[in-house]
Scaffold this motif. Structure first.
Motif, PDB file in Angstrom:
ATOM      1  N   ARG A 207       0.831  -1.214   0.000  1.00  0.00           N
ATOM      2  CA  ARG A 207       0.000   0.000   0.000  1.00  0.00           C
ATOM      3  C   ARG A 207       0.857   1.252   0.000  1.00  0.00           C
ATOM      4  NH1 ARG A 207      -2.648   3.111  -1.631  1.00  0.00           N
ATOM      5  NH2 ARG A 207      -4.674   3.907  -0.976  1.00  0.00           N
ATOM      6  N   SER A 210       2.201   2.438  -3.461  1.00  0.00           N
ATOM      7  CA  SER A 210       1.254   2.841  -4.488  1.00  0.00           C
ATOM      8  C   SER A 210       1.449   4.306  -4.861  1.00  0.00           C
ATOM      9  CB  SER A 210      -0.182   2.597  -4.018  1.00  0.00           C
ATOM     10  OG  SER A 210      -0.449   3.342  -2.849  1.00  0.00           O
ATOM     11  N   VAL A 211       0.816   4.716  -5.963  1.00  0.00           N
ATOM     12  CA  VAL A 211       1.036   6.061  -6.496  1.00  0.00           C
ATOM     13  C   VAL A 211       0.353   7.124  -5.642  1.00  0.00           C
ATOM     14  CG1 VAL A 211       0.738   7.513  -8.535  1.00  0.00           C
ATOM     15  CG2 VAL A 211       1.240   5.075  -8.805  1.00  0.00           C
ATOM     16  N   ASP A 212      -0.840   6.850  -5.149  1.00  0.00           N
ATOM     17  CA  ASP A 212      -1.629   7.864  -4.452  1.00  0.00           C
ATOM     18  C   ASP A 212      -1.363   7.918  -2.958  1.00  0.00           C
ATOM     19  OD1 ASP A 212      -2.653   5.383  -3.974  1.00  0.00           O
ATOM     20  OD2 ASP A 212      -4.747   6.032  -3.932  1.00  0.00           O
ATOM     21  N   VAL A 213      -0.311   7.276  -2.468  1.00  0.00           N
ATOM     22  CA  VAL A 213      -0.074   7.273  -1.031  1.00  0.00           C
ATOM     23  C   VAL A 213       0.314   8.662  -0.537  1.00  0.00           C
ATOM     24  CG1 VAL A 213       2.379   6.663  -1.223  1.00  0.00           C
ATOM     25  CG2 VAL A 213       1.095   6.015   0.812  1.00  0.00           C
ATOM     26  N   HIS A 214       0.932   9.492  -1.397  1.00  0.00           N
ATOM     27  CA  HIS A 214       1.319  10.849  -0.970  1.00  0.00           C
ATOM     28  C   HIS A 214       0.099  11.681  -0.616  1.00  0.00           C
ATOM     29  CE1 HIS A 214       2.541  15.084  -1.537  1.00  0.00           C
ATOM     30  NE2 HIS A 214       3.671  14.675  -0.989  1.00  0.00           N
ATOM     31  N   ASP A 215      -0.973  11.541  -1.411  1.00  0.00           N
ATOM     32  CA  ASP A 215      -2.190  12.303  -1.119  1.00  0.00           C
ATOM     33  C   ASP A 215      -2.879  11.815   0.148  1.00  0.00           C
ATOM     34  OD1 ASP A 215      -1.700  13.668  -3.464  1.00  0.00           O
ATOM     35  OD2 ASP A 215      -2.960  12.322  -4.668  1.00  0.00           O
ATOM     36  N   LEU A 216      -2.662  10.550   0.515  1.00  0.00           N
ATOM     37  CA  LEU A 216      -3.321  10.005   1.702  1.00  0.00           C
ATOM     38  C   LEU A 216      -2.636  10.425   2.991  1.00  0.00           C
ATOM     39  CD1 LEU A 216      -4.073   6.384   0.454  1.00  0.00           C
ATOM     40  CD2 LEU A 216      -5.652   8.304   0.563  1.00  0.00           C
ATOM     41  N   GLN A 220      -4.544  17.513   5.180  1.00  0.00           N
ATOM     42  CA  GLN A 220      -5.469  18.282   4.372  1.00  0.00           C
ATOM     43  C   GLN A 220      -5.575  19.708   4.906  1.00  0.00           C
ATOM     44  OE1 GLN A 220      -6.824  17.093   1.617  1.00  0.00           O
ATOM     45  NE2 GLN A 220      -5.910  15.055   1.930  1.00  0.00           N
TER      46      GLN A 220
END
Length: 312
Positions: A207, A210-216, A220
């Motif tokens: 996990r 993965s590519v989108d782990v930075h946004d997670l 925010q």
């Protein structure tokens, strides 16, 4: 087809076992298929094992109190073995101290309900008060460990949850000295620790790669209200209240002056003279009816005058 039949047979066997356990609990007979430490399979008391159970409770509740590890060493050094024929572990001693059967009760672990043992088989070894004191002390030890904030020693310590009841997993060993995770409240789930840790580690690394782990993982931005704008609006309202306070305290102050000093508030004259568009519907209907009546009376009077002149 064969797989479906096998699943059906396994489900039916489990249902029969559940009904059998319910019947045994209602009759006051222990449901475990293993020989309980302290009795024979038929429920006859074994004095040597029963005395070891009493010493374990006394050592755990006495002053000074012995630790569970020390009680385990004393039981093993005396040559006692568990129902499965292995040496006592820390989990086995904890299970012994929390087992209500030693006080004459059978526990339904899914609901926590206690059923009294009936008949002459499986006589109680300790009193109910002694057993409840041991259970309370075990629970207090768990809470004290949580308050001290011990660092987790294993991967899923304090974060893993039981898949059946949702309780926190605790670490231990099984009868073959293999490290395990088990349910921290009930004894219905045990898994070997090493394959579980390997599976969880692989899933987490997959996990995180993965590519989108930075946004997670990035925090925010807070889209809440602007604090500076709210403070400015508040200060403006406070100043406006201060300006209007002297006018409101003077009971002889004309209403028109107060209204003129308050922008956005309609004047008294405009409030007393509503337009035709804002007048109620029933008022417009009444006025139109009155006008029609006057017109009819006027026309009827004119017709009467014409008839009188014609007769002359």
């Amino acid at each position: 087809m064969l797989a479906a039949l096998a699943r059906f047979e396994a489900r039916r066997k489990a249902e029969r076992q559940i009904r059998s356990n319910e019947r045994r609990r209602a009759e006051g007979i222990p449901t475990s298929a293993w020989k309980a430490f302290g009795w024979t399979r038929e429920g006859e008391l074994i004095e040597e094992e029963a005395e070891a159970v009493r010493r374990a409770f006394d050592a755990f509740l006495g002053e000074p109190s012995l630790s569970i590890r020390r009680i385990r060493e004393d039981l093993n050094s005396a040559g006692h073995r568990t129902a499965r024929g292995s040496e006592f572990s820390v989990d086995a001693v904890r299970y012994l101290l929390a087992n209500p059967q030693y006080a004459g009760y059978i526990k339904h672990y899914s609901s926590g309900e206690l059923y009294p043992v009936k008949g002459k088989a499986f006589p109680p070894i300790v009193s109910e008060q002694t057993w409840r004191a041991a259970v309370a002390k075990l629970e207090d030890n768990v809470r004290r460990s949580a308050r001290q904030g011990n660092q987790p020693k294993y991967l899923l310590s304090t974060i893993g949850l039981c898949g059946k009841c949702g309780a926190t997993l605790v670490s231990g060993t099984n009868s073959r000295k293999q490290p395990t995770y088990r349910c921290g409240e009930q004894f219905h789930l045990t898994r070997q620790r090493e394959p579980v840790d390997a599976m969880v580690t692989e899933a987490v690394l997959t996990r995180l790669s993965s590519v989108d782990v930075h946004d997670l993982v990035m925090p925010q931005e807070d889209a809440g209200p602007d604090r500076e704008e709210l403070l400015t609006e508040r200060n403006g309202l406070v100043e406006r209240v201060k300006e209007l306070s002297p006018l409101l305290r003077d009971i002889h102050q004309p209403v028109l002056e107060i209204t003129a000093a308050s922008p956005g508030v309609p004047s008294a004259a405009s409030a007393r003279a509503p337009s035709r568009q804002t007048s109620p519907r029933w008022a417009r209907r009444r006025s139109s009816t009155t006008t029609s009546s006057r017109t009819r009376r006027t026309s009827s009077g004119s017709s009467s005058a014409v008839r009188r002149r014609w007769r002359r």
